[in-house]
Design an enzyme around this catalytic site. Structure first.
Site, PDB file in Angstrom:
ATOM      1  CB  CYS A   1      26.120  11.530  21.960  1.00 52.09           C
ATOM      2  SG  CYS A   1      27.194  10.649  22.318  1.00 52.09           S
TER       3      CYS A   1
ATOM      4  CG  HIS B   1      27.754  14.398  21.937  1.00 56.27           C
ATOM      5  ND1 HIS B   1      27.292  14.969  23.559  1.00 56.27           N
ATOM      6  CD2 HIS B   1      28.716  13.798  21.667  1.00 56.27           C
ATOM      7  CE1 HIS B   1      27.902  13.509  23.361  1.00 56.27           C
ATOM      8  NE2 HIS B   1      28.423  12.970  23.219  1.00 56.27           N
TER       9      HIS B   1
ATOM     10  CG  ASN C   1      29.751  11.279  26.421  1.00 58.18           C
ATOM     11  OD1 ASN C   1      28.467  11.504  25.723  1.00 58.18           O
ATOM     12  ND2 ASN C   1      30.162  10.981  24.764  1.00 58.18           N
TER      13      ASN C   1
END
Ligand code: ACO
Length: 325
Positions: free
Chosen positions: A113, A252, A282
């Site tokens: 990520c 994030h 996500n």
């Protein structure tokens, strides 16, 4: 002094939308559970013709248009992804082919990520030695293909998408001011996605049951808040900037509770934290560039605003970065 500036942004989501209500038909869950524990309401899922490289190339085209740059002018293409179309060639080479960016060299970067922020840091290093370069950095994922849709612990969390930006050198005082990146491979087991079974007995998994995302949710939560907070403190110190001076924080987009916890620990007003995870879930390496593109197109950033990015992902990898917009 020349710095790496972002002169164009773009993003692309696949067409298929999956709501929390849809998920209740697939696993034992509820809209209420997903919303209160994660903040996510919908996510986008790729279908045929919406591979990672396609989403990446579409996002890149929008960024190129905004920057007023032709694909053939690109010097470097970096694609951050953990879900490339294939192991070889790289997703970046497929993006190069789709864009017709034949004067660039292209490679992938895997930092889970955190990949997009790592990609920006790599681009900045190239621009330090040659400010005239034009560099495309993309974060793109199709995690839907790597999710166990029977596992309610993970399948509600993720979505597909891509975000991109174009960087070049600029000596006006704008651009990347500081970055702090970290990783700790000792914690690899807490968040992982196996690849195909290994021939190396040291890495062979006796009960291999497919290459799906697996995570220890509570540990990930705890480390994400702690590590992002530390990296933000470090990058602010390095740049000589206080948290009050930051105009916008784009973290994030993993989980609303992580982001609220982080904002409280940092002492930054919640309205300065950009959040769009309710729409997309996500999207791993794509989450920050999608949010950056949205914030940019909504006019949330004006010239000379201070922008803070912070990331956390499998590895663990994490870090923070400051731009003067
Ligand atoms: N629907 C309903 N119940 C569920 C679901 C679901 N989708 N998923 C888990 N549960 C259940 C569990 O089975 C458990 O039931 P039990 O008590 O009967 O055993 C109960 O809910 C509580 O489970 P926990 O895992 O303890 O729930 P928690 O409050 O920790 O929330 C969550 C889980 C949302 C995953 C949380 O740990 C979290 O946010 N972790 C961060 C991880 C994350 O965001 N990862 C994304 C990838 S990492 C990254 O991008 C940085």
């Amino acid at each position: 002094m020349s710095r790496a500036v972002i002169c164009g942004t773009g993003s692309c989501l696949p067409t298929g939308k999956l709501t929390n209500q849809d998920l209740t038909d697939m696993v034992d869950t509820s809209d209420e559970w997903i919303t209160t524990r994660t903040g996510i309401k919908t996510r986008y899922i790729s279908g045929r013709g919406e591979e990672t490289s396609k989403l990446a190339a579409n996002a890149a085209l929008k960024a190129l248009t905004m920057a007023g740059i032709g694909a053939e002018e690109l010097d470097i293409i970096i694609v951050a992804t953990i879900t490339p179309d294939m192991s070889m060639p790289s997703c970046a080479c497929l993006v190069q082919q789709q864009l017709g960016a034949l004067n660039a060299f292209a490679f992938d970067l895997n930092a889970a990520c955190s990949g997009f922020v790592y990609g920006l840091d790599v681009a900045e290093k190239y621009l330090n030695s040659n400010p005239g370069l034009k560099i495309l950095v993309v974060g793109a994922e199709t995690l839907s293909g790597r999710i166990n849709w029977q596992d309610r612990n993970t399948c509600v969390l993720f979505g597909d998408g891509a975000g991109a930006c174009i960087l070049t050198g600029d000596d006006s005082g704008r651009g990347m001011l500081a970055a702090e990146l970290y990783s700790d491979g000792r914690l690899f087991d807490l968040l992982k996605m196996d690849s195909a079974p290994s021939m190396n007995p040291e890495f062979a998994v006796a009960d291999y049951d497919g290459s799906y995302i697996k995570m220890a949710g509570r540990d990930v939560f705890k480390y994400a808040v702690r590590f992002m907070e530390k990296s933000v403190a470090a990058v602010l110190k390095k740049a000589g900037i206080s948290i009050e001076e930051i105009r916008l924080l784009i973290p994030h987009q993993a989980n609303i509770r992580i982001l609220k916890n982080l904002a409280d620990h940092l002492g930054i007003a919640h309205e300065k934290v950009y959040i769009n995870l309710q729409k997309y879930g996500n999207t791993s390496a794509a989450s920050i560039p999608i949010a950056l593109d949205e914030a940019n197109r909504e006019g949330r950033l004006v010239d000379n605003d201070l922008l803070l990015l912070c990331c956390f992902g499998g590895g663990f990898t994490w870090g923070a970065m400051i731009f003067r917009w």
